[in-house]
Design a protein around this motif. Sequence first.
Motif, short mmCIF file in Angstrom:
data_model
loop_
_atom_site.label_atom_id
_atom_site.label_comp_id
_atom_site.label_asym_id
_atom_site.label_seq_id
_atom_site.Cartn_x
_atom_site.Cartn_y
_atom_site.Cartn_z
N ILE A 23 0.84 -1.21 0.00
CA ILE A 23 0.00 0.00 0.00
C ILE A 23 0.87 1.26 0.00
CG2 ILE A 23 -1.62 1.37 1.39
CD1 ILE A 23 -2.81 -1.34 2.33
N MET A 24 1.93 1.24 0.80
CA MET A 24 2.79 2.42 0.96
C MET A 24 3.95 2.45 -0.04
SD MET A 24 1.18 4.00 3.26
CE MET A 24 2.30 5.34 3.50
N HIS A 25 4.00 1.47 -0.95
CA HIS A 25 5.03 1.41 -2.01
C HIS A 25 6.44 1.34 -1.44
CE1 HIS A 25 1.83 2.17 -4.83
NE2 HIS A 25 1.50 3.24 -4.16
N THR A 26 6.63 0.54 -0.39
CA THR A 26 7.96 0.34 0.18
C THR A 26 8.40 -1.11 0.08
OG1 THR A 26 7.07 -0.02 2.40
CG2 THR A 26 7.70 2.25 1.81
N ASP A 27 7.65 -1.93 -0.64
CA ASP A 27 7.91 -3.37 -0.67
C ASP A 27 9.27 -3.71 -1.27
OD1 ASP A 27 7.00 -6.05 -0.11
OD2 ASP A 27 6.86 -6.31 -2.28
N GLU A 28 9.75 -2.93 -2.24
CA GLU A 28 11.02 -3.22 -2.88
C GLU A 28 12.17 -3.09 -1.89
OE1 GLU A 28 8.99 -0.67 -4.13
OE2 GLU A 28 7.95 -2.01 -5.50
N ILE A 32 11.26 -10.14 4.03
CA ILE A 32 10.23 -10.77 4.87
C ILE A 32 10.44 -10.44 6.35
CG2 ILE A 32 11.47 -12.96 5.05
CD1 ILE A 32 8.67 -14.30 4.94
N LEU A 33 11.68 -10.38 6.80
CA LEU A 33 11.94 -10.08 8.20
C LEU A 33 11.48 -8.67 8.56
CD1 LEU A 33 13.11 -11.09 10.85
CD2 LEU A 33 15.32 -10.20 10.14
N LEU A 34 11.77 -7.72 7.71
CA LEU A 34 11.34 -6.35 7.98
C LEU A 34 9.82 -6.23 7.88
CD1 LEU A 34 12.29 -3.59 8.80
CD2 LEU A 34 12.64 -3.03 6.41
N ASN A 35 9.19 -6.97 6.98
CA ASN A 35 7.73 -6.97 6.92
C ASN A 35 7.13 -7.48 8.22
OD1 ASN A 35 7.30 -5.92 4.34
ND2 ASN A 35 7.37 -7.92 3.37
N ILE A 36 7.71 -8.52 8.80
CA ILE A 36 7.22 -9.05 10.07
C ILE A 36 7.39 -8.02 11.17
CG2 ILE A 36 7.65 -10.78 11.87
CD1 ILE A 36 8.37 -12.74 9.55
N VAL A 37 8.56 -7.40 11.23
CA VAL A 37 8.82 -6.39 12.26
C VAL A 37 7.85 -5.22 12.12
CG1 VAL A 37 10.52 -4.70 13.09
CG2 VAL A 37 11.23 -7.04 12.59
N VAL A 38 7.67 -4.74 10.90
CA VAL A 38 6.76 -3.62 10.66
C VAL A 38 5.33 -4.00 11.06
CG1 VAL A 38 5.66 -2.24 8.83
CG2 VAL A 38 8.13 -2.47 8.90
N GLY A 39 4.91 -5.21 10.73
CA GLY A 39 3.56 -5.65 11.08
C GLY A 39 3.35 -5.79 12.57
N VAL A 40 4.31 -6.37 13.27
CA VAL A 40 4.19 -6.55 14.73
C VAL A 40 4.24 -5.20 15.44
CG1 VAL A 40 5.29 -7.53 16.78
CG2 VAL A 40 5.04 -8.92 14.72
#
Length: 93
Positions: A23-28, A32-40
């Motif tokens: 959604i925020m266009h930061t996926d690139e 996966i580890l940073l996605n988990i940290v951001v989600g938690v």
Amino acid sequence: MLGLGIIGWIIIGGLAGWIASKIMHTDEQQGILLNIVVGVVGGLLGGFLLSLLGVDVAGGGLIFSFLTCLLGAALLLFVVKAVTGRRHAHHYR
């Protein structure tokens, strides 16, 4: 979300962090580890903000927990992009 345990936090946090990064266009820039940290962290942030508004976050259920993580993660990424000045916003290929 405390009833889900650590595995639940990782799964829901990872999914919410990944969707928020899309959604925020930061996926690139995120793995996966940073996605988990951001989600938690987003879940903690979202839960904190909702509790300030008087919302019962503990009894919300799985979908409510996921949406709380997603909104918190998107807010976290928005703030990070604002603070870092969108240095990585444009990629030319």
